[in-house]
Design an enzyme around this catalytic site. Structure first.
Site, PDB file in Angstrom:
ATOM      1  N   HIS A   1      53.815  20.427 -49.770  1.00 60.60           N
ATOM      2  CA  HIS A   1      54.114  21.751 -50.335  1.00 60.60           C
ATOM      3  C   HIS A   1      54.986  22.533 -49.359  1.00 60.60           C
ATOM      4  O   HIS A   1      54.690  22.591 -48.152  1.00 60.60           O
ATOM      5  CB  HIS A   1      52.832  22.569 -50.511  1.00 60.60           C
ATOM      6  CG  HIS A   1      51.860  22.012 -51.501  1.00 60.60           C
ATOM      7  ND1 HIS A   1      51.765  22.492 -52.782  1.00 60.60           N
ATOM      8  CD2 HIS A   1      50.919  21.036 -51.395  1.00 60.60           C
ATOM      9  CE1 HIS A   1      50.805  21.837 -53.425  1.00 60.60           C
ATOM     10  NE2 HIS A   1      50.264  20.944 -52.607  1.00 60.60           N
TER      11      HIS A   1
ATOM     12  N   HIS B   1      52.473  14.246 -51.480  1.00 61.39           N
ATOM     13  CA  HIS B   1      53.470  15.313 -51.642  1.00 61.39           C
ATOM     14  C   HIS B   1      53.252  16.355 -50.560  1.00 61.39           C
ATOM     15  O   HIS B   1      52.156  16.504 -50.025  1.00 61.39           O
ATOM     16  CB  HIS B   1      53.396  15.960 -53.030  1.00 61.39           C
ATOM     17  CG  HIS B   1      52.025  16.432 -53.409  1.00 61.39           C
ATOM     18  ND1 HIS B   1      51.051  15.584 -53.878  1.00 61.39           N
ATOM     19  CD2 HIS B   1      51.471  17.663 -53.378  1.00 61.39           C
ATOM     20  CE1 HIS B   1      49.950  16.277 -54.117  1.00 61.39           C
ATOM     21  NE2 HIS B   1      50.175  17.542 -53.813  1.00 61.39           N
TER      22      HIS B   1
HETATM   23  P1  AMP Z   1      47.720  19.321 -54.602  1.00 57.21           P
HETATM   24  O1  AMP Z   1      46.600  20.248 -54.960  1.00 57.21           O
HETATM   25  O2  AMP Z   1      48.093  19.356 -53.155  1.00 57.21           O
HETATM   26  O3  AMP Z   1      47.467  17.916 -55.112  1.00 57.21           O
HETATM   27  O4  AMP Z   1      48.981  19.897 -55.338  1.00 57.21           O
HETATM   28  C1  AMP Z   1      49.386  19.551 -56.618  1.00 57.21           C
HETATM   29  C2  AMP Z   1      50.455  20.550 -57.006  1.00 57.21           C
HETATM   30  O5  AMP Z   1      51.232  19.995 -58.036  1.00 57.21           O
HETATM   31  C3  AMP Z   1      49.922  21.891 -57.524  1.00 57.21           C
HETATM   32  O6  AMP Z   1      50.482  22.945 -56.743  1.00 57.21           O
HETATM   33  C4  AMP Z   1      50.407  21.928 -58.972  1.00 57.21           C
HETATM   34  O7  AMP Z   1      50.772  23.231 -59.364  1.00 57.21           O
HETATM   35  C5  AMP Z   1      51.592  20.996 -58.935  1.00 57.21           C
HETATM   36  N1  AMP Z   1      51.902  20.311 -60.167  1.00 57.21           N
HETATM   37  C6  AMP Z   1      51.055  19.583 -60.937  1.00 57.21           C
HETATM   38  N2  AMP Z   1      51.714  19.043 -61.990  1.00 57.21           N
HETATM   39  C7  AMP Z   1      53.014  19.426 -61.855  1.00 57.21           C
HETATM   40  C8  AMP Z   1      54.191  19.189 -62.608  1.00 57.21           C
HETATM   41  N3  AMP Z   1      54.170  18.457 -63.724  1.00 57.21           N
HETATM   42  N4  AMP Z   1      55.352  19.735 -62.170  1.00 57.21           N
HETATM   43  C9  AMP Z   1      55.379  20.491 -61.040  1.00 57.21           C
HETATM   44  N5  AMP Z   1      54.299  20.735 -60.286  1.00 57.21           N
HETATM   45  C10 AMP Z   1      53.134  20.229 -60.689  1.00 57.21           C
END
Ligand code: AMP
Ligand code: ZN
Length: 136
Positions: free
Chosen positions: A101, A99
């Site tokens: 950001h 993903h």
């Molecule tokens: P990372 O640390 O780069 O793996 O980012 C994961 C991101 O996903 C974090 O910013 C979380 O806040 C976000 N996240 C986790 N679960 C969900 C969800 N169900 N819906 C939306 N965002 C999520």
């Protein structure tokens, strides 16, 4: 990937705050935003990280980032944007489905994405260049 939450979100099995969707991606608002408007680009197919995602799809993710950031900037009164893409636990990856950001930045928002600059020593520079260039 049956147990992957981002697979379920990207493919609409779990509802999400969807900003944009096309055949390859779903762009959603992050549930734990770093700032107002923090969004995530999720490919609909499961790839763990940048190592696994095909080159073409990675390129499309960047095109999608440009499209969405441009639209969001028209609406959010932000002063800049960070694109962040974490790979591996050591780099802060917590969801192991690729993903990207999209983090709007506002003057004085205190979002912590900075580091203390080190120093590039000649020996280190030469070693890195010589060794990595072999693979490029
Ligand atoms: P990372 O640390 O780069 O793996 O980012 C994961 C991101 O996903 C974090 O910013 C979380 O806040 C976000 N996240 C986790 N679960 C969900 C969800 N169900 N819906 C939306 N965002 C999520
Ligand atoms: Zn997945």
């Amino acid at each position: 990937m049956e147990s992957c939450i981002f697979c379920k979100i990207a493919n609409g099995e779990i509802p999400s705050a969807t900003l944009y969707e096309d055949e390859d991606f779903r762009v959603i608002l992050d549930l734990g935003p770093a700032s107002r408007g923090h969004a995530l680009i999720l490919p609909k197919e499961h790839y763990k990280d940048l190592y696994e995602i095909p080159e073409e799809l990675a390129a499309k993710a960047m095109k999608t980032a440009k499209k969405v950031v441009t639209a969001m900037t028209k609406v959010l009164d932000c002063d800049g944007y960070n694109l962040v893409q974490n790979n591996g636990e050591a780099a802060g990856q917590t969801v192991f489905h690729f993903h990207m950001h999209l983090i709007p930045r506002y003057k004085g928002d205190g979002v912590g994405l900075t580091w203390k600059p080190g120093e590039l020593e000649d020996k280190t520079r030469d070693k890195i260049l010589a060794e990595i260039r072999k693979y490029l």
